[in-house]
Design a protein around this motif. Structure first.
Motif, PDB file in Angstrom:
ATOM      1  N   ILE A  70     -38.502 -15.999  -2.929  1.00 50.02           N
ATOM      2  CA  ILE A  70     -38.435 -17.191  -2.109  1.00 50.02           C
ATOM      3  C   ILE A  70     -38.602 -16.758  -0.660  1.00 50.02           C
ATOM      4  O   ILE A  70     -37.930 -15.861  -0.183  1.00 50.02           O
ATOM      5  N   LEU A  71     -39.580 -17.349  -0.024  1.00 45.00           N
ATOM      6  CA  LEU A  71     -39.956 -16.975   1.338  1.00 45.00           C
ATOM      7  C   LEU A  71     -39.398 -18.028   2.293  1.00 45.00           C
ATOM      8  O   LEU A  71     -39.217 -19.185   1.909  1.00 45.00           O
ATOM      9  N   PRO A  72     -39.117 -17.661   3.528  1.00 45.30           N
ATOM     10  CA  PRO A  72     -38.525 -18.624   4.458  1.00 45.30           C
ATOM     11  C   PRO A  72     -39.468 -19.796   4.745  1.00 45.30           C
ATOM     12  O   PRO A  72     -40.679 -19.617   4.831  1.00 45.30           O
ATOM     13  N   SER A  76     -42.024 -16.896  11.907  1.00 48.49           N
ATOM     14  CA  SER A  76     -42.313 -16.529  13.295  1.00 48.49           C
ATOM     15  C   SER A  76     -43.795 -16.758  13.607  1.00 48.49           C
ATOM     16  O   SER A  76     -44.678 -16.389  12.832  1.00 48.49           O
ATOM     17  N   LYS A  97     -39.527 -24.696  18.468  1.00 52.26           N
ATOM     18  CA  LYS A  97     -38.895 -23.679  19.312  1.00 52.26           C
ATOM     19  C   LYS A  97     -37.417 -23.595  18.967  1.00 52.26           C
ATOM     20  O   LYS A  97     -36.752 -24.617  18.859  1.00 52.26           O
ATOM     21  N   ARG A  99     -33.346 -22.006  19.708  1.00 55.77           N
ATOM     22  CA  ARG A  99     -32.491 -22.107  20.892  1.00 55.77           C
ATOM     23  C   ARG A  99     -32.784 -21.023  21.918  1.00 55.77           C
ATOM     24  O   ARG A  99     -32.432 -21.158  23.079  1.00 55.77           O
ATOM     25  N   HIS A 100     -33.397 -19.921  21.461  1.00 58.64           N
ATOM     26  CA  HIS A 100     -33.775 -18.858  22.397  1.00 58.64           C
ATOM     27  C   HIS A 100     -35.234 -19.003  22.840  1.00 58.64           C
ATOM     28  O   HIS A 100     -35.811 -18.063  23.362  1.00 58.64           O
ATOM     29  N   ARG A 102     -37.909 -19.149  21.136  1.00 59.64           N
ATOM     30  CA  ARG A 102     -38.902 -18.398  20.370  1.00 59.64           C
ATOM     31  C   ARG A 102     -39.714 -19.368  19.523  1.00 59.64           C
ATOM     32  O   ARG A 102     -39.181 -20.348  19.000  1.00 59.64           O
ATOM     33  N   ILE A 117     -44.620  -8.675   4.209  1.00 64.94           N
ATOM     34  CA  ILE A 117     -43.591  -8.092   3.335  1.00 64.94           C
ATOM     35  C   ILE A 117     -44.212  -6.997   2.468  1.00 64.94           C
ATOM     36  O   ILE A 117     -43.668  -5.899   2.328  1.00 64.94           O
ATOM     37  N   HIS A 121     -43.498  -2.480   2.376  1.00 66.45           N
ATOM     38  CA  HIS A 121     -42.837  -1.820   1.248  1.00 66.45           C
ATOM     39  C   HIS A 121     -43.764  -1.081   0.294  1.00 66.45           C
ATOM     40  O   HIS A 121     -43.329  -0.148  -0.365  1.00 66.45           O
TER      41      HIS A 121
ATOM     42  N   HIS B  33     -35.477  -9.277   2.483  1.00 65.12           N
ATOM     43  CA  HIS B  33     -36.310  -8.709   3.557  1.00 65.12           C
ATOM     44  C   HIS B  33     -36.207  -9.655   4.751  1.00 65.12           C
ATOM     45  O   HIS B  33     -36.483 -10.852   4.616  1.00 65.12           O
ATOM     46  N   THR B  35     -37.332 -11.554   7.902  1.00 60.14           N
ATOM     47  CA  THR B  35     -38.628 -11.911   8.499  1.00 60.14           C
ATOM     48  C   THR B  35     -38.491 -12.327   9.955  1.00 60.14           C
ATOM     49  O   THR B  35     -39.437 -12.200  10.723  1.00 60.14           O
ATOM     50  N   SER B  36     -37.339 -12.874  10.349  1.00 63.07           N
ATOM     51  CA  SER B  36     -37.027 -13.163  11.747  1.00 63.07           C
ATOM     52  C   SER B  36     -35.513 -13.033  11.858  1.00 63.07           C
ATOM     53  O   SER B  36     -34.829 -12.889  10.855  1.00 63.07           O
ATOM     54  N   SER B  37     -34.997 -13.138  13.070  1.00 66.51           N
ATOM     55  CA  SER B  37     -33.559 -13.038  13.260  1.00 66.51           C
ATOM     56  C   SER B  37     -32.823 -14.070  12.399  1.00 66.51           C
ATOM     57  O   SER B  37     -33.059 -15.275  12.522  1.00 66.51           O
ATOM     58  N   ILE B  39     -33.199 -14.801   9.352  1.00 71.89           N
ATOM     59  CA  ILE B  39     -34.043 -15.454   8.344  1.00 71.89           C
ATOM     60  C   ILE B  39     -34.544 -14.389   7.377  1.00 71.89           C
ATOM     61  O   ILE B  39     -35.100 -13.373   7.795  1.00 71.89           O
ATOM     62  N   TYR B  40     -34.334 -14.630   6.083  1.00 71.37           N
ATOM     63  CA  TYR B  40     -34.630 -13.627   5.066  1.00 71.37           C
ATOM     64  C   TYR B  40     -35.508 -14.185   3.950  1.00 71.37           C
ATOM     65  O   TYR B  40     -35.344 -15.336   3.545  1.00 71.37           O
ATOM     66  N   ALA B  41     -36.410 -13.337   3.460  1.00 74.73           N
ATOM     67  CA  ALA B  41     -37.075 -13.620   2.189  1.00 74.73           C
ATOM     68  C   ALA B  41     -36.228 -13.005   1.085  1.00 74.73           C
ATOM     69  O   ALA B  41     -35.641 -11.939   1.270  1.00 74.73           O
ATOM     70  N   LEU B  94     -31.306 -27.557  14.831  1.00 74.67           N
ATOM     71  CA  LEU B  94     -32.685 -27.274  15.235  1.00 74.67           C
ATOM     72  C   LEU B  94     -33.433 -28.597  15.370  1.00 74.67           C
ATOM     73  O   LEU B  94     -33.694 -29.291  14.388  1.00 74.67           O
ATOM     74  N   ASP B 141     -28.948 -22.983  13.760  1.00 77.73           N
ATOM     75  CA  ASP B 141     -29.475 -22.029  14.732  1.00 77.73           C
ATOM     76  C   ASP B 141     -28.319 -21.263  15.373  1.00 77.73           C
ATOM     77  O   ASP B 141     -28.003 -21.447  16.555  1.00 77.73           O
ATOM     78  N   GLU B 142     -27.711 -20.376  14.585  1.00 76.30           N
ATOM     79  CA  GLU B 142     -26.604 -19.537  15.069  1.00 76.30           C
ATOM     80  C   GLU B 142     -27.044 -18.779  16.310  1.00 76.30           C
ATOM     81  O   GLU B 142     -28.143 -18.223  16.350  1.00 76.30           O
ATOM     82  N   ILE B 143     -26.161 -18.714  17.294  1.00 74.70           N
ATOM     83  CA  ILE B 143     -26.535 -17.999  18.515  1.00 74.70           C
ATOM     84  C   ILE B 143     -26.682 -16.505  18.230  1.00 74.70           C
ATOM     85  O   ILE B 143     -27.562 -15.842  18.757  1.00 74.70           O
ATOM     86  N   ARG B 153     -29.522 -17.885   9.521  1.00 72.39           N
ATOM     87  CA  ARG B 153     -29.896 -19.179  10.113  1.00 72.39           C
ATOM     88  C   ARG B 153     -30.455 -20.105   9.024  1.00 72.39           C
ATOM     89  O   ARG B 153     -30.050 -21.246   8.906  1.00 72.39           O
ATOM     90  N   GLU B 154     -31.396 -19.614   8.223  1.00 71.60           N
ATOM     91  CA  GLU B 154     -31.912 -20.414   7.099  1.00 71.60           C
ATOM     92  C   GLU B 154     -31.174 -19.943   5.861  1.00 71.60           C
ATOM     93  O   GLU B 154     -31.246 -18.760   5.509  1.00 71.60           O
TER      94      GLU B 154
END
Lengths: 433, 433
Positions: A70-72, A76, A97, A99-100, A102, A117, A121, B33, B35-37, B39-41, B94, B141-143, B153-154
């Motif tokens: 499962i992918l987000p 980004s 966007k 909160r930072h 990005r 990904i 790996h 894995h 993928t962003s702050s 946020i994980y796959a 968000l 959107d956790e700081i 976050r997700e």
């Protein structure tokens, strides 16, 4: 499940905003609820169908060695800049966007993330081929969402991604996915015609769309009659890709190689699309492995989509009548409906509950209409939601021990004793998919 | 599944960014894995655990009559303005604009949407109570996202929403959910302690957190020893809510009603939170039904969350050792690992393949390590990913027909003949959950 407790908001009136039959029936049968333009909640009845379809897709993907992940949904923007699609994708891509400040986006497809990904790996040809897939929500900000879940903005999709060492191996993966798609759609009661397609924004070398034949489809397709008569065991890529098929805009009666009765046409709904695109994403994202000769090689990729929510609509387009939906047994939200026509009559209630228990014990999913409603309402709702079998318990069940069973798809009715009924239902569900 | 073909990117080194054990082990075992702050796959091994946990939650929710739906991740800001939470939620929410400049948000929870769906369709007390739930992705959107999937976050969450006619009925629903939560966590090998909680931003009258005891938990909880010794059949709301439990900041040794050995403490991880909040959302969103006396009544609501991804981490925090994870059988990604220590030796390969087929035929999920790797690597990877049983096929299997079996959790080892081995595995999986 007792209908008196089930969240099933059926509608008598045809919703005015719905232009196509599947959209109308999904709203009327209480399967979905629109929360914003092109965005739907799936209510319990709809969710059950979605889950059945997911299970069939999962089974067929697993069979060919694809591995579920499962992918987000939020990705980004930087990765998409690498592939060059961030700017190119246009307004259908929902840009966000955090909160930072990005840049994120809501995934409309996932080639970039899965390739990244992979390249983090997998380093050796020995670990190839790899096929990763997910069944997950996507977002495309359609300018004019329409036809309910057929062209929504937030939608459920199966997307698979393949990684091979070379073109030949990649082609084999493509072919096994093509064959898995045919089995997948067939298991849902759909005849799907693969049509050679443009690769469009995904890009690449080879591509097929899978069109489901339904009288209300959006486009017309022309195809060889052999697609319909071919035996299951012959439905290989090698056999089928030889046959003629073309979308309306590509078809030319003058140059078409088949003629007369052999050439058939139908309206079609696109429910799958597969792509072989070589190194289009592996190059910009650096997905390379060490080959058998010690040299680094960019991997050959493909991607493979199925519109899961759209399939629900396509199945309805292909299986309905004026009274409502006629679910194929493999995707029905419940196996059978049990109608108590004398709710409140102690003898009938107790007989209906007894049958309810028997069917549950047989492992069947039963929707028992135990509401305090008129028989006409119960018949209409049951026809509308389209369960394959309806078992009717009324005064006849008490007076002469007979139950009426209706096959929703054929309209056939049978008057059966309790033992005959149980045998009938057992046979119906043992012999089906 | 053959490990040579499985996407399992295990790491030898401990990733430096990971501060807690579960995060380290999930990265090292190739389960996730980033993928962003925040946020994980979820990679194939992790996805399998997530799915097992989903299935247990689904089973227990269905048992108490909750009905599964799926609500949109993107929701209209207008609904949230009605409840007053759009402005109040702060930067964790968000906020998004679509191509037509309409305000959307990525759902951090779904009280507003589900209440609006309810009020569109349910008009009479006869259709109550209703409990709708989903297992779906949320975004906050956790700081400072941290601890891997523990505070991402997700994230995947089970969220249920109940609708009752009056306070008493709502309390009964709350109690049945409380009991379902205890069964759910227990089925995953977790001891959960319910702790009375503040209602926080969700609001309301009554609330419990469920804390899993794990030495690496974020906070300390104090509780009555009876929580641990109570028999399953006694674990009712009536019995358990009488027992003392408190989070660190609420606990006071002076005033605590229990003392000595009866008072226990442990580190805890919050994995569930339930709320009864009356008409807090039904009033602003107009969710009312006609009562038995013909008068309109605002429905009484509750909501009930479980952190599904967080549960994976919590289970690891509770079940691991220095070598890796020790999965409880109910949530293990594969039932057993089969290690071929002489890959390439024809006799050993054929014996291992034979066992692989036998176990598969028994309906077990087997991960067969058929890689061309040293025995040490195979042992280390198998300990790391933590499957409950390891079956080792090496030269001993050929020379004297014996196989070594290791119980990952207890460390026990057995040397068994083939028949004994099959009986051993059969017993292990028949007697388990």
């Amino acid at each position: 499940m007792k209908l008196s407790q089930f969240f099933l908001p059926t509608l008598k009136e045809v919703p005015s905003e719905a232009q196509v039959i599947s959209h109308r029936l999904m709203l009327r049968a209480g399967m979905i609820h629109q929360t914003s333009s092109g965005i739907y909640a799936w209510l319990p009845l709809g969710f059950r169908v979605l889950k059945k379809i997911e299970n069939i897709i999962t089974r067929e993907q697993d069979k060919i060695g694809a591995q579920k992940v499962i992918l987000p949904t939020l990705q980004s923007a930087d990765l998409w800049r690498k592939s060059g699609r961030y700017e190119g994708y246009g307004k259908e891509m929902l840009r966000i966007k955090d909160r930072h400040d990005r840049d994120l986006l809501y995934s409309p497809t996932a080639e970039e993330v899965v390739t990244d990904i992979f390249q983090s790996h997998i380093k050796s040809y020995k670990q190839l081929p790899q096929v990763l897939y997910q069944i997950h929500w996507k977002f495309r900000d359609e300018i004019r969402p329409r036809f309910g879940v057929m062209r929504g903005r937030e939608f459920l999709m199966k997307d698979a991604y393949s990684f091979d060492l070379d073109f030949e191996s990649s082609k084999k993966t493509y072919e096994s996915m093509y064959e898995a798609y045919l089995r997948t759609f067939k298991a849902m009661g759909l005849t799907a015609i693969p049509v050679k397609a443009d690769t469009g924004p995904i890009g690449g070398d080879l591509s097929h769309e899978f069109q489901v034949m339904a009288p209300t489809g959006e486009s017309t397709i022309y195809y060889d009659a052999a697609f319909e008569t071919m035996k299951d065991e012959d439905r290989t890529f090698a056999n089928m890709s030889k046959l003629y098929s073309a979308a309306d805009e590509m078809h030319n009666f003058e140059t078409c190689p088949i003629q007369g009765d052999q050439l058939k046409s139908s309206r079609g709904i696109e429910i799958g699309h597969i792509f072989q695109f070589g190194t289009k994403y592996s190059e910009p994202l650096g997905a390379q492995v060490m080959g058998p000769d010690g040299k680094m090689v960019m991997v050959e990729m493909g991607s493979y989509g199925i519109g899961v929510g759209r399939l629900v609509a396509a199945i309805i387009e292909a299986h309905h009548d004026d009274a409502g939906i006629k679910w194929p047994t493999s995707v029905t939200p419940f196996d059978l409906g049990l109608l108590n026509l004398k709710q409140g009559d102690a003898a009938v209630d107790s007989l209906a509950m007894e049958l309810y228990e028997v069917f549950n014990t047989m492992g069947l999913d039963v929707l028992y209409d135990d509401r305090d409603e008129r028989a006409g309402t119960k018949f209409a709702d049951m026809d509308l939601i389209g369960l394959p079998l309806q078992v009717i318990v009324g005064s006849k069940a008490i007076s002469d021990g007979r139950f009426e069973v209706k096959n929703r798809s054929t309209g056939e009715r049978f008057l059966l004793s309790k033992d005959e009924l149980i045998k009938f239902v057992t046979d119906a569900y043992n012999t089906c998919c």
